[in-house]
Design a protein around this motif. Structure first.
Motif, PDB file in Angstrom:
ATOM      1  N   GLN A 111       0.823  -1.206   0.000  1.00 18.96           N
ATOM      2  CA  GLN A 111       0.000   0.000   0.000  1.00 18.96           C
ATOM      3  C   GLN A 111       0.857   1.257   0.000  1.00 18.96           C
ATOM      4  O   GLN A 111       0.497   2.268  -0.603  1.00 18.96           O
ATOM      5  CB  GLN A 111      -0.919   0.004   1.226  1.00 18.96           C
ATOM      6  CG  GLN A 111      -1.820   1.227   1.322  1.00 18.96           C
ATOM      7  CD  GLN A 111      -2.696   1.192   2.558  1.00 18.96           C
ATOM      8  OE1 GLN A 111      -2.627   0.240   3.347  1.00 18.96           O
ATOM      9  NE2 GLN A 111      -3.514   2.210   2.735  1.00 18.96           N
ATOM     10  N   HIS A 112       2.014   1.206   0.667  1.00 23.08           N
ATOM     11  CA  HIS A 112       2.846   2.390   0.817  1.00 23.08           C
ATOM     12  C   HIS A 112       3.989   2.458  -0.196  1.00 23.08           C
ATOM     13  O   HIS A 112       4.547   3.531  -0.411  1.00 23.08           O
ATOM     14  CB  HIS A 112       3.437   2.448   2.231  1.00 23.08           C
ATOM     15  CG  HIS A 112       2.415   2.440   3.315  1.00 23.08           C
ATOM     16  ND1 HIS A 112       1.446   3.418   3.430  1.00 23.08           N
ATOM     17  CD2 HIS A 112       2.189   1.564   4.327  1.00 23.08           C
ATOM     18  CE1 HIS A 112       0.678   3.160   4.475  1.00 23.08           C
ATOM     19  NE2 HIS A 112       1.108   2.030   5.037  1.00 23.08           N
ATOM     20  N   TYR A 113       4.363   1.338  -0.792  1.00 24.65           N
ATOM     21  CA  TYR A 113       5.516   1.352  -1.689  1.00 24.65           C
ATOM     22  C   TYR A 113       5.445   0.167  -2.642  1.00 24.65           C
ATOM     23  O   TYR A 113       4.709  -0.803  -2.422  1.00 24.65           O
ATOM     24  CB  TYR A 113       6.821   1.292  -0.890  1.00 24.65           C
ATOM     25  CG  TYR A 113       7.034  -0.021  -0.165  1.00 24.65           C
ATOM     26  CD1 TYR A 113       7.699  -1.084  -0.771  1.00 24.65           C
ATOM     27  CD2 TYR A 113       6.545  -0.212   1.127  1.00 24.65           C
ATOM     28  CE1 TYR A 113       7.882  -2.285  -0.116  1.00 24.65           C
ATOM     29  CE2 TYR A 113       6.720  -1.412   1.795  1.00 24.65           C
ATOM     30  CZ  TYR A 113       7.393  -2.449   1.167  1.00 24.65           C
ATOM     31  OH  TYR A 113       7.560  -3.644   1.816  1.00 24.65           O
ATOM     32  N   GLN A 122       9.861   2.425  -5.184  1.00 24.64           N
ATOM     33  CA  GLN A 122       9.045   3.571  -5.578  1.00 24.64           C
ATOM     34  C   GLN A 122       7.954   3.740  -4.533  1.00 24.64           C
ATOM     35  O   GLN A 122       7.279   2.777  -4.159  1.00 24.64           O
ATOM     36  CB  GLN A 122       8.438   3.358  -6.965  1.00 24.64           C
ATOM     37  CG  GLN A 122       7.650   4.549  -7.503  1.00 24.64           C
ATOM     38  CD  GLN A 122       6.189   4.537  -7.091  1.00 24.64           C
ATOM     39  OE1 GLN A 122       5.632   3.474  -6.835  1.00 24.64           O
ATOM     40  NE2 GLN A 122       5.577   5.700  -7.040  1.00 24.64           N
ATOM     41  N   ALA A 123       7.805   4.964  -4.033  1.00 28.76           N
ATOM     42  CA  ALA A 123       6.815   5.214  -2.989  1.00 28.76           C
ATOM     43  C   ALA A 123       6.227   6.598  -3.165  1.00 28.76           C
ATOM     44  O   ALA A 123       6.854   7.492  -3.754  1.00 28.76           O
ATOM     45  CB  ALA A 123       7.442   5.085  -1.601  1.00 28.76           C
ATOM     46  N   GLN A 124       5.016   6.785  -2.637  1.00 33.05           N
ATOM     47  CA  GLN A 124       4.366   8.084  -2.618  1.00 33.05           C
ATOM     48  C   GLN A 124       4.562   8.671  -1.230  1.00 33.05           C
ATOM     49  O   GLN A 124       4.135   8.099  -0.229  1.00 33.05           O
ATOM     50  CB  GLN A 124       2.883   7.951  -2.947  1.00 33.05           C
ATOM     51  CG  GLN A 124       2.205   9.277  -3.260  1.00 33.05           C
ATOM     52  CD  GLN A 124       0.813   9.080  -3.836  1.00 33.05           C
ATOM     53  OE1 GLN A 124       0.375   7.951  -4.008  1.00 33.05           O
ATOM     54  NE2 GLN A 124       0.134  10.177  -4.129  1.00 33.05           N
ATOM     55  N   ILE A 125       5.242   9.819  -1.172  1.00 31.51           N
ATOM     56  CA  ILE A 125       5.666  10.379   0.113  1.00 31.51           C
ATOM     57  C   ILE A 125       4.471  10.679   1.009  1.00 31.51           C
ATOM     58  O   ILE A 125       4.510  10.441   2.219  1.00 31.51           O
ATOM     59  CB  ILE A 125       6.513  11.644  -0.123  1.00 31.51           C
ATOM     60  CG1 ILE A 125       7.748  11.291  -0.955  1.00 31.51           C
ATOM     61  CG2 ILE A 125       6.926  12.273   1.196  1.00 31.51           C
ATOM     62  CD1 ILE A 125       8.619  12.473  -1.282  1.00 31.51           C
ATOM     63  N   SER A 126       3.388  11.188   0.457  1.00 33.90           N
ATOM     64  CA  SER A 126       2.235  11.546   1.280  1.00 33.90           C
ATOM     65  C   SER A 126       1.573  10.332   1.917  1.00 33.90           C
ATOM     66  O   SER A 126       0.896  10.459   2.944  1.00 33.90           O
ATOM     67  CB  SER A 126       1.208  12.306   0.443  1.00 33.90           C
ATOM     68  OG  SER A 126       0.772  11.505  -0.656  1.00 33.90           O
ATOM     69  N   ASN A 127       1.762   9.144   1.340  1.00 32.07           N
ATOM     70  CA  ASN A 127       1.148   7.936   1.886  1.00 32.07           C
ATOM     71  C   ASN A 127       2.035   7.208   2.884  1.00 32.07           C
ATOM     72  O   ASN A 127       1.602   6.215   3.477  1.00 32.07           O
ATOM     73  CB  ASN A 127       0.785   6.965   0.755  1.00 32.07           C
ATOM     74  CG  ASN A 127      -0.402   7.451  -0.056  1.00 32.07           C
ATOM     75  OD1 ASN A 127      -1.146   8.320   0.386  1.00 32.07           O
ATOM     76  ND2 ASN A 127      -0.575   6.894  -1.240  1.00 32.07           N
ATOM     77  N   LEU A 128       3.266   7.673   3.070  1.00 29.29           N
ATOM     78  CA  LEU A 128       4.167   6.980   3.976  1.00 29.29           C
ATOM     79  C   LEU A 128       3.787   7.250   5.428  1.00 29.29           C
ATOM     80  O   LEU A 128       3.397   8.367   5.781  1.00 29.29           O
ATOM     81  CB  LEU A 128       5.610   7.432   3.737  1.00 29.29           C
ATOM     82  CG  LEU A 128       6.230   7.054   2.396  1.00 29.29           C
ATOM     83  CD1 LEU A 128       7.640   7.609   2.303  1.00 29.29           C
ATOM     84  CD2 LEU A 128       6.251   5.543   2.205  1.00 29.29           C
ATOM     85  N   PRO A 129       3.908   6.256   6.299  1.00 36.10           N
ATOM     86  CA  PRO A 129       3.654   6.480   7.730  1.00 36.10           C
ATOM     87  C   PRO A 129       4.669   7.465   8.303  1.00 36.10           C
ATOM     88  O   PRO A 129       5.782   7.599   7.789  1.00 36.10           O
ATOM     89  CB  PRO A 129       3.819   5.080   8.338  1.00 36.10           C
ATOM     90  CG  PRO A 129       3.665   4.134   7.194  1.00 36.10           C
ATOM     91  CD  PRO A 129       4.186   4.852   5.987  1.00 36.10           C
TER      92      PRO A 129
END
Length: 227
Positions: free
Chosen positions: A40-42, A96-103
């Motif tokens: 979900q996060h990456y 690859q990750a979305q920064i806003s979705n990271l814990p």
């Protein structure tokens, strides 16, 4: 409900052979482990090669393939200087990750420069790669054969693009690369294995490290705040 996708593919051994009528090059890799992890996060891709080598062969008068000089060695991994180090040939991890979705706990581990940068995209890419110390044995005849193989595999002609190419604004963001290479030892030698004269040049490159956020080892203080 938490959903994820995880896939691992293992290849015990693979060989790529490129040959002409009189010479051939064999690219061997052992224990290739590829892992795809979609969370979900990456999203993450891992590739690990336990060992790899390149050897050259020559066709004999009996129409058989025989290893060249120095058992046909062209490229192989050297033993690590530190016995505690992992002795794999190559390991690459692409994330690859979305920064806003990271814990929040994950954001604390990110480099401050990554969070401070202002870009139109919210995603980040990171590449971690480690490469074992390598040894390359290069001889004039082997170099000539490699050039001949590349020349034969190159396209004979090409078709240029017709019309005007549309210019599009790209949102591509260059990844942050962290690379650690164990070094390179290049041996340039002749084809006479029984020669008693000096017939080998050795070029050695030590450990190489690439870091997109290097720390400045020299402390500096601001003299004039106007600059």
């Amino acid at each position: 409900m938490k959903t994820f996708f995880w896939l691992q593919w293992v290849v015990s051994r693979a060989t790529l052979v490129v040959s002409t009528r009189r010479v051939k090059l064999a690219f061997d890799v052992d224990d290739v482990i590829s892992t795809v992890d979609v969370q979900q996060h990456y999203n993450q891709l891992k590739v690990k090669l336990a060992s790899a080598s390149v050897r050259h062969y020559e066709r004999t008068s009996n129409d058989d393939w025989a290893a060249g000089v120095l058992r046909g060695r062209v490229l192989e991994a050297r033993e690590p200087t530190n016995a505690k180090e992992d002795n794999h040939f190559l390991a690459v991890t692409i994330t690859q990750a979305q920064i806003s979705n990271l814990p929040p706990s994950w954001k604390e581990e990110l480099h401050p420069k990554l969070l401070e940068q202002k870009t139109s995209t919210d995603s980040m890419w990171e590449i971690y790669a480690t490469l074992a110390p390598l040894e390359v044995v290069l001889q004039p005849s082997v170099l000539e054969n490699i050039v001949s193989l590349v020349h034969q595999m190159s396209p004979r002609s090409f078709c240029p693009l017709q019309g005007q190419v549309e210019q599009r604004v790209s949102t591509w963001q260059w990844p942050f690369c962290y690379v650690t290479a164990g070094g390179l030892r290049l041996l340039v030698t002749t084809e006479d294995e029984n020669s008693e004269n000096d017939d080998t040049f050795m070029f050695v490159v030590g450990k190489v490290t690439v870091n997109p956020h290097p720390e400045n080892p020299i402390c500096r203080s601001v003299l004039k705040s106007t600059f």
